[in-house]
Every structure is written in structure tokens, then in C-alpha cells.
Design a protein around this motif. Structure first.
Motif, PDB file in Angstrom:
ATOM      1  N   ALA A 182      -8.585   2.133   0.125  1.00 47.93           N
ATOM      2  CA  ALA A 182      -8.956   0.984  -0.941  1.00 47.93           C
ATOM      3  C   ALA A 182      -8.487   1.347  -2.252  1.00 47.93           C
ATOM      4  CB  ALA A 182     -10.561   1.137  -1.077  1.00 47.93           C
ATOM      5  N   HIS A 183      -7.948   2.292  -2.949  1.00 45.36           N
ATOM      6  CA  HIS A 183      -7.398   2.912  -4.051  1.00 45.36           C
ATOM      7  C   HIS A 183      -6.065   2.354  -4.082  1.00 45.36           C
ATOM      8  CE1 HIS A 183     -10.227   6.476  -5.120  1.00 45.36           C
ATOM      9  NE2 HIS A 183     -10.538   6.064  -3.948  1.00 45.36           N
ATOM     10  N   TYR A 184      -5.516   1.564  -2.916  1.00 48.80           N
ATOM     11  CA  TYR A 184      -4.197   1.251  -3.243  1.00 48.80           C
ATOM     12  C   TYR A 184      -4.008  -0.247  -3.092  1.00 48.80           C
ATOM     13  CZ  TYR A 184      -3.138   6.134  -2.022  1.00 48.80           C
ATOM     14  OH  TYR A 184      -3.210   7.598  -2.241  1.00 48.80           O
ATOM     15  N   PHE A 185      -5.499  -0.924  -2.970  1.00 46.07           N
ATOM     16  CA  PHE A 185      -5.532  -2.071  -3.102  1.00 46.07           C
ATOM     17  C   PHE A 185      -5.990  -2.489  -4.677  1.00 46.07           C
ATOM     18  CE2 PHE A 185      -5.370  -1.921   1.193  1.00 46.07           C
ATOM     19  CZ  PHE A 185      -5.148  -3.443   1.730  1.00 46.07           C
ATOM     20  N   PRO A 186      -5.269  -3.091  -5.517  1.00 46.05           N
ATOM     21  CA  PRO A 186      -5.695  -3.026  -6.869  1.00 46.05           C
ATOM     22  C   PRO A 186      -6.925  -3.957  -7.011  1.00 46.05           C
ATOM     23  CG  PRO A 186      -3.347  -3.726  -6.672  1.00 46.05           C
ATOM     24  CD  PRO A 186      -3.940  -3.607  -5.352  1.00 46.05           C
ATOM     25  N   GLU A 187      -7.102  -4.871  -6.235  1.00 45.04           N
ATOM     26  CA  GLU A 187      -8.370  -5.775  -6.517  1.00 45.04           C
ATOM     27  C   GLU A 187      -9.733  -4.973  -5.999  1.00 45.04           C
ATOM     28  OE1 GLU A 187      -6.537  -7.553  -2.923  1.00 45.04           O
ATOM     29  OE2 GLU A 187      -5.990  -5.900  -4.191  1.00 45.04           O
ATOM     30  N   MET A 188      -9.410  -3.924  -4.992  1.00 49.40           N
ATOM     31  CA  MET A 188     -10.503  -3.206  -4.700  1.00 49.40           C
ATOM     32  C   MET A 188     -10.819  -1.899  -5.322  1.00 49.40           C
ATOM     33  SD  MET A 188     -10.237  -3.075  -0.365  1.00 49.40           S
ATOM     34  CE  MET A 188      -9.869  -4.486   0.232  1.00 49.40           C
ATOM     35  N   ARG A 189      -9.554  -1.356  -5.970  1.00 47.82           N
ATOM     36  CA  ARG A 189      -9.554  -0.408  -7.065  1.00 47.82           C
ATOM     37  C   ARG A 189     -10.326  -0.763  -8.349  1.00 47.82           C
ATOM     38  NH1 ARG A 189      -4.071   1.012  -7.155  1.00 47.82           N
ATOM     39  NH2 ARG A 189      -3.638  -0.372  -8.949  1.00 47.82           N
ATOM     40  N   GLU A 190     -10.578  -1.828  -8.609  1.00 51.11           N
ATOM     41  CA  GLU A 190     -11.102  -2.412 -10.095  1.00 51.11           C
ATOM     42  C   GLU A 190     -12.733  -2.480  -9.597  1.00 51.11           C
ATOM     43  OE1 GLU A 190     -10.199  -6.293 -11.097  1.00 51.11           O
ATOM     44  OE2 GLU A 190      -8.140  -5.814 -11.645  1.00 51.11           O
ATOM     45  N   LEU A 191     -13.058  -2.194  -8.323  1.00 47.34           N
ATOM     46  CA  LEU A 191     -14.544  -2.278  -8.097  1.00 47.34           C
ATOM     47  C   LEU A 191     -14.883  -0.799  -7.713  1.00 47.34           C
ATOM     48  CD1 LEU A 191     -14.581  -5.452  -5.894  1.00 47.34           C
ATOM     49  CD2 LEU A 191     -15.329  -5.052  -8.093  1.00 47.34           C
ATOM     50  N   LEU A 192     -14.091   0.095  -7.943  1.00 48.41           N
ATOM     51  CA  LEU A 192     -14.562   1.579  -7.571  1.00 48.41           C
ATOM     52  C   LEU A 192     -15.767   2.098  -8.340  1.00 48.41           C
ATOM     53  CD1 LEU A 192     -11.174   3.471  -7.107  1.00 48.41           C
ATOM     54  CD2 LEU A 192     -12.787   2.800  -5.314  1.00 48.41           C
ATOM     55  N   VAL A 222       0.805  -1.306   0.015  1.00 47.52           N
ATOM     56  CA  VAL A 222       0.053  -0.092   0.098  1.00 47.52           C
ATOM     57  C   VAL A 222       0.778   1.257  -0.123  1.00 47.52           C
ATOM     58  CG1 VAL A 222      -1.617   1.371   1.401  1.00 47.52           C
ATOM     59  CG2 VAL A 222      -1.866  -1.071   1.007  1.00 47.52           C
ATOM     60  N   SER A 223       1.946   1.248   0.679  1.00 47.67           N
ATOM     61  CA  SER A 223       3.049   2.457   0.562  1.00 47.67           C
ATOM     62  C   SER A 223       3.235   2.727  -0.591  1.00 47.67           C
ATOM     63  CB  SER A 223       3.900   2.121   1.658  1.00 47.67           C
ATOM     64  OG  SER A 223       3.494   2.070   3.203  1.00 47.67           O
ATOM     65  N   SER A 224       3.988   1.503  -1.270  1.00 46.41           N
ATOM     66  CA  SER A 224       4.364   1.802  -2.666  1.00 46.41           C
ATOM     67  C   SER A 224       3.373   2.307  -3.554  1.00 46.41           C
ATOM     68  CB  SER A 224       5.085   0.350  -3.013  1.00 46.41           C
ATOM     69  OG  SER A 224       6.049  -0.309  -2.211  1.00 46.41           O
ATOM     70  N   GLU A 225       2.010   1.537  -3.500  1.00 51.04           N
ATOM     71  CA  GLU A 225       1.031   1.920  -4.467  1.00 51.04           C
ATOM     72  C   GLU A 225       0.722   3.382  -4.288  1.00 51.04           C
ATOM     73  OE1 GLU A 225      -0.985   0.492  -6.907  1.00 51.04           O
ATOM     74  OE2 GLU A 225      -0.281  -1.570  -6.620  1.00 51.04           O
ATOM     75  N   SER A 226       1.155   3.901  -3.092  1.00 49.33           N
ATOM     76  CA  SER A 226       0.280   5.396  -2.779  1.00 49.33           C
ATOM     77  C   SER A 226       1.302   6.338  -3.862  1.00 49.33           C
ATOM     78  CB  SER A 226       0.376   5.631  -1.480  1.00 49.33           C
ATOM     79  OG  SER A 226       1.585   5.629  -0.828  1.00 49.33           O
TER      80      SER A 226
END
Length: 313
Positions: A257-267, A120-124
Motif C-alpha cells: 500500500a505504501h507504493y500506491f500514492p493514493e493509499m499512501r496518503e491515507l496511512l 509499484v516496482s518503480s515506486e519501491s
């Protein structure tokens, strides 16, 4: 003797108050900061980190010392929660091309929650993240099967995973290719074999390595300060001290949730646009967990991050 001013350089080593800086020609200077630097909007215990681009003035040409007068804008950074100052972060590295976490499932065991916080830190900051599962030589058949399951989970999410043994130099060809022409942060718990790995990748180095304490199954710190090394021309490795805890800094509940790819897909698929995926009805993320489309371990990590932010407030 005239002192040279406005020299461009990069921080290669940080010891807290002094910084080893290389100028554009590869010359080393021992530098200190001029006065107190405060980075706008960022509460950190260290204003400067390895990988930072700086401008400095020569203080003593013979002794190669200087005074840093400017910190250039950062492309990105990785940060952890400060262990000394509440509500503050500690910069691990700046201006990196990728973040590599060394993971071990035994001696010591890296928790999935710790891995998820790192990702998550990296994704941010949109920093590509890689997981190196070290000490494969210590795994029995059952443990190896479990490791393959975990690797499959993260690879499905887009995070490259490698199973290696730094001690026995197993599968390190892929790591050599991974770090080529990049600046890479290598991080992880103490005792996971970071120093062993770096010493193997750069044979001329003599980094201190230490056995894992069998009493608590925890690693003994061997890297005290962050430091950058040149693995080969244009390929750099930043070795960071072993991390006990990765806290998320300056992050709002709605962001995570934006930094979890699998959750980001469901935004946008939840009933409520501001859904936090906790107690809300008709939540696409919770439905995906129930249906096995999102791993329960990842969802638990997400809930833990929300709880930590709420507790911090």
C-alpha cells in the motif's frame, strides 16, 4: 604487455554470460564475471545487469576482453519475476533516472494490472515512472476517449502520460525532452513498439522490429538482451526485452500500500495500524474506493498483488 587492473566501467549490454562494458574513456570491452557473484539479500538469476557500475581487469588488451572483479553498490534497480527459476527475480536495469513504460490499448492491449505492477516496482525504489501510450493512430474515437480517461487517472496520481505514435512520429518532441540528460529504461509488453520508438529517437540505430501476431494479439519478441544506447550526449536509453509478466519480488504484504500514492496518503487513518485494507472494519482505503476517491481498477490491482504474494508463500 602489462595488463591494466581495476578499470572502472559501466555495463552496456548483457547476453547472459558475456557483458559489453564501456570504460571511463568510452572504450568497449567484452567481459565475463570472475567466479560466482551473489548479491546479499537478493535472489536473482542474473547477478549483473545493464547500467551496473563495475570494476574489471584487462584480460587481453588486443582483443579488448576483461574480467569483472567487483559490482559497485547500486542506486536502484528494476526487477521482474524470473520465468526460469521459481522464487527468483531477473534484473532488467540498474542505476536509472526514470522508468518509461510503453503502453498500448490495442495490438496488443496492456492491462491496467500490468501497468500498476510496473508503477509499484518503480515506486519501491523511488524511481520516477512515465507512461507512453503508443499507437494512437490505431484508436477510433471511442478508444481515444477511453485512453484519455486512463491517462487522466494516472496523471492525477503523479505519473506523466503521453499519447504518441512511434510509427508516424506523432508527439515525439515531448519524449525527446523527457530523455534528455537522463538514463531511461524503456520497457513494456512485446509488440508495443519499443524498438520502433527507440529507432525513431536514435535514427542511426537499426533495431529489429516485428509485427504483432494477429492470431493471439500478442507481440513477437524482437529484443533478446537488454542493451543501452546513447541517444545524445549524456542521454541514455536502456532497451529491455519484452516482458510477459511483472512479479513483485521480496515485498511484504504490509509494504504494498505504501507504493500506491493514493493509499499512501491515507496511512494512519484506518482503525488498525496494521490494516491490509481487505476485510478490516473502518478502513480508510476501502471507504475511499466506495466514495470514488480511489479507482476501483487500482484497488483490484492491489488485491491481486496481495493474493500473488500469499500464493508464493
Amino acid at each position: 604487455m602489462t595488463k591494466t587492473k581495476n578499470i572502472n566501467g559501466t555495463v552496456w549490454r548483457s547476453t547472459g554470460s558475456w557483458y559489453e562494458v564501456k570504460d571511463e574513456f568510452g572504450r568497449d570491452y567484452d567481459c565475463r564475471l570472475k567466479g560466482k557473484f551473489k548479491i546479499k539479500g537478493l535472489k536473482v538469476t542474473n547477478p549483473l545487469a545493464v547500467g551496473d557500475y563495475v570494476v574489471f581487469d584487462e584480460e587481453n588488451a588486443d582483443e579488448k576482453t576483461g574480467i569483472i572483479t567487483e559490482i559497485k553498490p547500486r542506486e536502484n534497480y528494476i526487477i521482474r519475476k524470473s520465468v526460469h527459476k521459481t522464487g527468483h527475480g531477473h534484473l532488467l536495469a540498474c542505476n536509472i533516472d526514470q522508468a518509461i513504460m510503453v503502453v498500448t490499448l490495442v495490438m496488443p492491449r496492456t492491462s491496467l494490472g500490468f501497468i500498476d505492477r510496473f508503477l509499484v516496482s518503480s515506486e519501491s525504489f523511488r524511481i520516477p515512472a512515465v507512461l507512453l501510450f503508443n499507437k494512437r493512430d490505431l484508436l477510433d474515437e471511442e478508444a481515444m476517449e477511453y485512453q484519455e480517461e486512463i491517462m487522466a487517472l494516472y496523471e492525477k496520481l503523479g505519473y506523466p502520460c503521453y499519447s504518441i505514435s512511434a510509427l508516424h512520429e506523432t508527439n515525439l518532441e515531448s519524449v525527446h525532452q523527457l530523455i534528455e540528460n537522463k538514463t531511461s529504461l524503456i520497457s513494456g509488453h512485446s509488440g508495443v513498439g519499443k524498438s520502433q520508438l527507440i529507432s525513431t529517437l536514435i535514427p542511426d540505430l537499426e533495431l529489429a522490429t516485428s509485427e504483432v501476431s494477429t492470431f493471439a494479439n500478442k507481440g513477437v519478441h524482437t529484443t533478446t538482451f537488454a542493451e543501452m544506447f546513447e541517444a545524445k550526449p549524456n542521454s541514455y536509453i536502456i532497451d529491455s526485452p519484452g516482458i510477459k509478466e511483472l512479479g513483485l519480488i521480496d515485498m511484504e504484504n504490509e509494504e504494498i500500500a505504501h507504493y500506491f500514492p493514493e493509499m499512501r496518503e491515507l496511512l494512519g487513518e484506518c482503525k488498525f495500524h496494521n490494516c491490509l485494507h481487505v476485510n478490516e472494519p473502518k478502513c480508510a482505503v476501502k471507504d475511499a474506493v466506495i466514495n470514488g476517491e480511489i479507482a476501483e481498477s487500482r484497488f483490484n490491482s492491489y488485491l491481486s498483488m496481495l493474493e500473488n504474494i500469499d500464493n508464493r508463500r
